[in-house]
Design a protein around this motif. Sequence first.
Motif: not given
Length: 529
Positions: A34-36, A42-45, A47-50, A241-242
């Motif tokens: 998945n991506h950020c 989009h979206g900060d890393l 946020d992705a980890i959270a 991607h978000n």
Amino acid sequence: MNRILHYFSKSLANRTRQKDWLENHQFLVGDLHNHCNISYGHGDLEDAIAFASEQLDFFSVTGHFAWPDMEDKTIPIEVQDYHRAGFTRLREQWDHYMQLLENAPRHCIPFPSYEYHSFEAGDYTIVHKHLGIKLPDPPEQQEKDERLMMLLASTQASKDDMFCMPHHIGYKQGYRGIGWDYYHPDASPIIEIVSMHGSAESLEASPKYLHTMGPRSGMNTMQGGLAQGYRFGVAGSSDHHNASPGSYGCGRTGLWSTDRNREAIWEALCNRQTLALTGDPMELMMFLDDHPMGCGYDFSGKRHVSVDAYVAGYTVIDRIEILKNNNVIDRVHPSDQGQSHHGSRGFLDFAFGWGEKHSTCQWEATITIENGVIHSASPRLRGEDIVDPLDDSEGTRIIPHFTKSGNIVSLHCSTRGNPTATTDTTQGFSLEVEGSKACVIHIQATGFWHGELNHLDESYPLSSLACTSQVAYLRGFVSPAISISYFHPMQQCIGEVHTEVDVEAGDFLYARVFTGNGDTAWSSPCWVQ
């Protein structure tokens, strides 16, 4: 988790080798692709980890790294430009990426990854076992970039602590679908067969391929690769991607691991003890003469073998199927099971959302159960879907947060009115509950919508949900709403298949499961060799 041991204790009592195997394994769920905005997305890393830590046991956030043959076809210059900018951004942020992964919550184990695009070989996610790795060096000036091809030809996943996972394989070769001539099982023990792009189990599988990159094509499916003699386990990933690893409905990987740590998870991935999931963490396990899925079974000649599959879901299971050489050989329908006289244990689905298109509602909800027990819970948390990396996010991001403590569950989230009549942007969860005739479900919720705080306080006897669902609106017609499903009895949410079949060298078998709400699970195959 290992709900199969609990639900199928009677069947497993006479299958001691299967029982022993299950007693030594637990079921985990993750998303490895998945991506950020560390590359393009989009979206900060952070946020992705959270987001991953809310509903996954392991995860990766993938950076777009390189596209060696990008100039081999006519591609609009603006598309080339945003890819190159994304590749540069990943290199610039790689040290920051590693630092944040190292500080991820301990209960959600991170694996670093980066992605190659390729017209010729297809797209690959390069997943590493350990943190602290460096990105590959760029090729020499004017030198053809052969780094992906070299990885595919030389990597041995179990020894090199990395593997190359093909993804969205269903596109036509030459258009970033898999090139089977370049596939090597040592380098790629698992193949991603479902994601936001759709399912590539077969040419008829659901969800369809509806992305801008095109439809499914030819033999570029799981069934196509197996029919050609390739051996691989299966995986699902969101390819979101978000900054939303594990976004519900996009794709996840389930696996059977001997422990909840990096070493054990990596071993399970390399041993192909994996499932591809679209959504819920359905526990699916298949044995071929007591040999677990993902393995090869050695003997010569023809033999009569037993196939055993067990499924523990979170909603009504429509059917469980066993396939041999891509043909269904047995099928059961747990949904045909009626409510038993002791049907006080089962599942309820809760969903929050709806309302006017594009209108945002911020929810705080608490569900408690009186005269009953919440045995387990499965969050169904979605990120805002962005199919094209150039699309813009629609609003302020709120990371959904789900908790369970005893007989109380809470959800903090934001929802937006569904953008189309076929696009689900709700947030929710499934609860495994058990209650007496006096059992009552209490819901207390607030929703901040159109600048006003609205309150809901509803109670429903569990008996009132036996045959029908309930809906509560926040503020009348076309306002956001809460849905509570009818009670799904346990016997409709679990199932087992036991069959016998003649097999010989070259045969393969796998299992798949379809639920009433559209979720699907596929097991890795077993091979006769």
